[in-house]
Design a protein around this motif. Sequence first.
Motif, PDB file in Angstrom:
ATOM      1  N   VAL A  14      35.179  31.529  44.389  1.00  0.00           N
ATOM      2  CA  VAL A  14      36.462  31.921  43.996  1.00  0.00           C
ATOM      3  C   VAL A  14      36.990  32.792  45.111  1.00  0.00           C
ATOM      4  CG1 VAL A  14      36.029  31.837  41.569  1.00  0.00           C
ATOM      5  CG2 VAL A  14      35.636  33.951  43.150  1.00  0.00           C
ATOM      6  N   THR A  15      38.212  32.851  45.428  1.00  0.00           N
ATOM      7  CA  THR A  15      38.893  33.651  46.369  1.00  0.00           C
ATOM      8  C   THR A  15      38.298  35.169  46.358  1.00  0.00           C
ATOM      9  OG1 THR A  15      40.997  33.972  45.312  1.00  0.00           O
ATOM     10  CG2 THR A  15      40.677  32.156  47.096  1.00  0.00           C
ATOM     11  N   ALA A  18      39.656  37.723  43.232  1.00  0.00           N
ATOM     12  CA  ALA A  18      39.918  36.953  41.792  1.00  0.00           C
ATOM     13  C   ALA A  18      39.478  37.980  40.845  1.00  0.00           C
ATOM     14  CB  ALA A  18      39.152  35.661  42.060  1.00  0.00           C
ATOM     15  N   THR A  19      40.222  37.634  39.608  1.00  0.00           N
ATOM     16  CA  THR A  19      39.761  38.380  38.293  1.00  0.00           C
ATOM     17  C   THR A  19      39.247  37.491  37.449  1.00  0.00           C
ATOM     18  OG1 THR A  19      42.124  38.202  37.397  1.00  0.00           O
ATOM     19  CG2 THR A  19      41.538  40.195  38.806  1.00  0.00           C
ATOM     20  N   THR A  22      41.653  35.083  35.907  1.00  0.00           N
ATOM     21  CA  THR A  22      42.212  33.756  36.645  1.00  0.00           C
ATOM     22  C   THR A  22      41.084  32.798  36.660  1.00  0.00           C
ATOM     23  OG1 THR A  22      41.327  34.994  38.672  1.00  0.00           O
ATOM     24  CG2 THR A  22      43.624  34.988  38.344  1.00  0.00           C
ATOM     25  N   LEU A  23      39.742  33.314  36.519  1.00  0.00           N
ATOM     26  CA  LEU A  23      38.622  32.366  36.295  1.00  0.00           C
ATOM     27  C   LEU A  23      38.674  31.649  35.055  1.00  0.00           C
ATOM     28  CD1 LEU A  23      35.766  31.347  37.392  1.00  0.00           C
ATOM     29  CD2 LEU A  23      34.905  33.456  36.108  1.00  0.00           C
TER      30      LEU A  23
END
Length: 508
Positions: A14-15, A18-19, A22-23
Amino acid sequence: MPVEILLDGRRLEVTEGATLGTLLGERDDRLAVAVIRPRAAEAAETQTVQLTTTKGEVVVELLRPAPVLLPAEGGEKVLDLHWGDRYAAAFGPFQADLAPARAPHQYARGDVLLGCGGYDPSRSYLIFSRMNHLADHGAAADGGVIGRIVSGKGTVDRWTEGDRIEKVERVIAWADRSTSFTTRDPGLVLEDGMQVVTHVSALAQGYTPGSIDTRCADLLEHLHLALAKGHFRVDRASSTHIRDESLPEPHIDQGEKGFRAEGTITLRTRGPGAGAAYIYRTDVAANPVHAVIGHVVHGIELVRVAGQGDLLAIGIDPARIDFIGLPAPEALRLAAGRGLSASADNAGAGMVVVDQEPGTTLEMLAAKKVKLTTAPEGKVLGVRLSVSSAPQTCHIFREITGLSRHALGRMRLFFRFEDVALFKAQLREGMRILPEHSPEGEVGAYTLGMTNDSRKGAGTIGVRAAPHGEFGPTSEPFEGTNLFGVLVDTGKLAGLREKDMVYVKEVP
């Protein structure tokens, strides 16, 4: 710079920044997930490893160093199932440093050993014992046992041709809860090396490929009902287990007792808290008031860190099969989708399933067939229950009609006079109907009432087609009446006759 995490055992990138939200995307915000920060994983250099297989997870406690069970870089360690029978399952072959003793040894269920085929170490196998047995597996003189299964014996039973071990990883140490915890915070920032576990998956006791044991069929139905929405509510969390008390049941089937290893699911069968579901996070001895009903195959990390008040996502395999309350054509279609040969006494339009034989999920799967009994939609009455005003009476109504177990309940119309219809359902011995939500003033038309214990006809259910200012829906005085809801399908009442079996369903 990308951040690498593990989501339910799957490695993802993931970027940075990222939280959790968002995952996971859209998700019930009441459900907790387990988060294991990298520091916890670093502390996890223990003698315990977790095997991710095509049928679920298995946790093995190593008794001595075993290179074949030590994770390779990245956790990848692919081994194919080479053979399996009722006694054991073997993965390989591979080269091992092994001196076969050419002698049989006694093995216990859950033993993990290193053996070889044809006494050739270049054809070595990792062997999992499915049951107590005596055999020559081409092991060393000491029997070759390198570890014991502490979680996932049900997964071992399910392995068949084509299965494989896909990954081997060290089990996380849980002493430091500051780095292993549950959360519902979508704003939690993901860190490199973090692990996230979103749900628990479990395999029912007695359910294995080609062999279904129906002795715990009734207990499995209770477990499905307790976890009907796919939720395990942690009402209590102790060092050994978490407990869900959402469906108490004092008359539960006794079931089979057994050792409660980590990941075992039980139902309490007697005493205070009977009907509660338990999931164990450490090994505990057998108990005569606990029946084993399942085993966790994924998500034991979430069980280990869950705290009181957490709500966990959980799935049980096999999923419950229940056709009662469905339109007959839909029930037949769903039965075929579950691999069942289904028949119905009347599968026409407007017919609703009111009974099924066999009655439980495991029995249907074992028989591979089901017989459906139907009734016309005109005999199905919609009711709206007043749970907030009469919680105990609503609970009793659901129990005695069967609405607590199926989408459709039943009661017999035994008497009609003027504007009153009286129904009877089977009261359980010792069931008390205490006065609750008795009428004050006029009782409206089509209000549902139940006679309470202050009158001789306790348990009688009634409804009036017209309002009345002196007697309740069962024609008892107000003090002998509990009001608990309203009849919604009022137009169907006139078409019912004495001795008719009438079916009820809850509507919003």
